[in-house]
Design an enzyme around this catalytic site. Structure first.
Site, PDB file in Angstrom:
ATOM      1  N   HIS A  12     -12.909   9.691  -7.337  1.00 18.95           N
ATOM      2  CA  HIS A  12     -11.898   9.702  -8.402  1.00 18.95           C
ATOM      3  C   HIS A  12     -10.757  10.684  -8.117  1.00 18.95           C
ATOM      4  O   HIS A  12     -10.203  11.291  -9.031  1.00 18.95           O
ATOM      5  CB  HIS A  12     -12.539   9.953  -9.773  1.00 18.95           C
ATOM      6  CG  HIS A  12     -13.293   8.776 -10.266  1.00 18.95           C
ATOM      7  ND1 HIS A  12     -14.569   8.493  -9.843  1.00 18.95           N
ATOM      8  CD2 HIS A  12     -12.945   7.780 -11.101  1.00 18.95           C
ATOM      9  CE1 HIS A  12     -14.987   7.381 -10.425  1.00 18.95           C
ATOM     10  NE2 HIS A  12     -14.023   6.916 -11.192  1.00 18.95           N
ATOM     11  N   CYS A  59       0.810  -1.227   0.000  1.00 19.32           N
ATOM     12  CA  CYS A  59       0.000   0.000   0.000  1.00 19.32           C
ATOM     13  C   CYS A  59       0.842   1.276   0.000  1.00 19.32           C
ATOM     14  O   CYS A  59       0.297   2.371  -0.013  1.00 19.32           O
ATOM     15  CB  CYS A  59      -0.968   0.005   1.175  1.00 19.32           C
ATOM     16  SG  CYS A  59      -2.256  -1.256   0.997  1.00 19.32           S
ATOM     17  N   GLU A 101     -13.119  -0.213   2.939  1.00 16.78           N
ATOM     18  CA  GLU A 101     -12.051   0.053   1.982  1.00 16.78           C
ATOM     19  C   GLU A 101     -12.024  -1.054   0.926  1.00 16.78           C
ATOM     20  O   GLU A 101     -11.718  -0.818  -0.234  1.00 16.78           O
ATOM     21  CB  GLU A 101     -10.715   0.133   2.715  1.00 16.78           C
ATOM     22  CG  GLU A 101      -9.592   0.633   1.853  1.00 16.78           C
ATOM     23  CD  GLU A 101      -8.359   0.960   2.657  1.00 16.78           C
ATOM     24  OE1 GLU A 101      -8.171   2.151   2.982  1.00 16.78           O
ATOM     25  OE2 GLU A 101      -7.593   0.028   2.952  1.00 16.78           O
TER      26      GLU A 101
END
Length: 149
Positions: A75, A25, A135
């Site tokens: 986005h 990540c 998530e």
């Protein structure tokens, strides 16, 4: 009058990277987030109020959460201010929606930030009860007002 909880579900797509993280990540990657917002209050009893019988209009809750969170982060790329030279990454051709946060953009830190944003916009007679932020399909964080008093 009875206290009632209302929950509304929101969806947004967002990319982030975790600065100095010791796993995958640390790379820019995206998630399909699902946010559940639960408020609590008593239904309005004033017969002259157009919201009679409601704790809160779902449309009003949608407006608040959309303006404070979804419309901004959908986005978008979100990075911590700790990333060296993070401002230079804001390339308009690629990152029109680019946010630098004061915190590491983990699910845990984001949900705490979301709670602060939402609480400040709710009607006086309505309190934020809880948030749940997925998530991934199997990983989520939860925030409860009772844990944060």
């Amino acid at each position: 009058m009875a206290k009632i909880r209302l929950t509304k579900e929101f969806h947004f797509e967002m990319a982030h990277a975790l600065w100095n993280y010791d796993g995958l990540c640390k790379n820019i990657h995206g998630h399909s987030y699902i946010l559940y917002v639960t408020v609590i209050g008593e239904p309005i009893e004033d017969v002259s109020n157009p919201k009679l019988g409601m704790v809160m209009d779902f449309g009003d809750l949608k407006k608040i959460v959309s303006e404070e969170i979804v419309d901004q982060l959908d986005h978008a790329l979100v990075l911590s201010k700790a990333v060296p030279n993070v401002e230079s990454l804001n390339i308009p051709e690629m990152f029109e929606r680019f946010f630098i946060t004061e915190y590491q953009p983990t699910c845990e830190n984001m949900i705490a930030d979301f709670a602060d944003r939402i609480k400040g916009r709710l009607p006086e007679h309505v309190q934020l009860h809880s948030l749940k932020l997925h998530e991934t399909a199997t990983s989520f964080a939860e925030w409860y007002a009772s844990d944060n008093e």
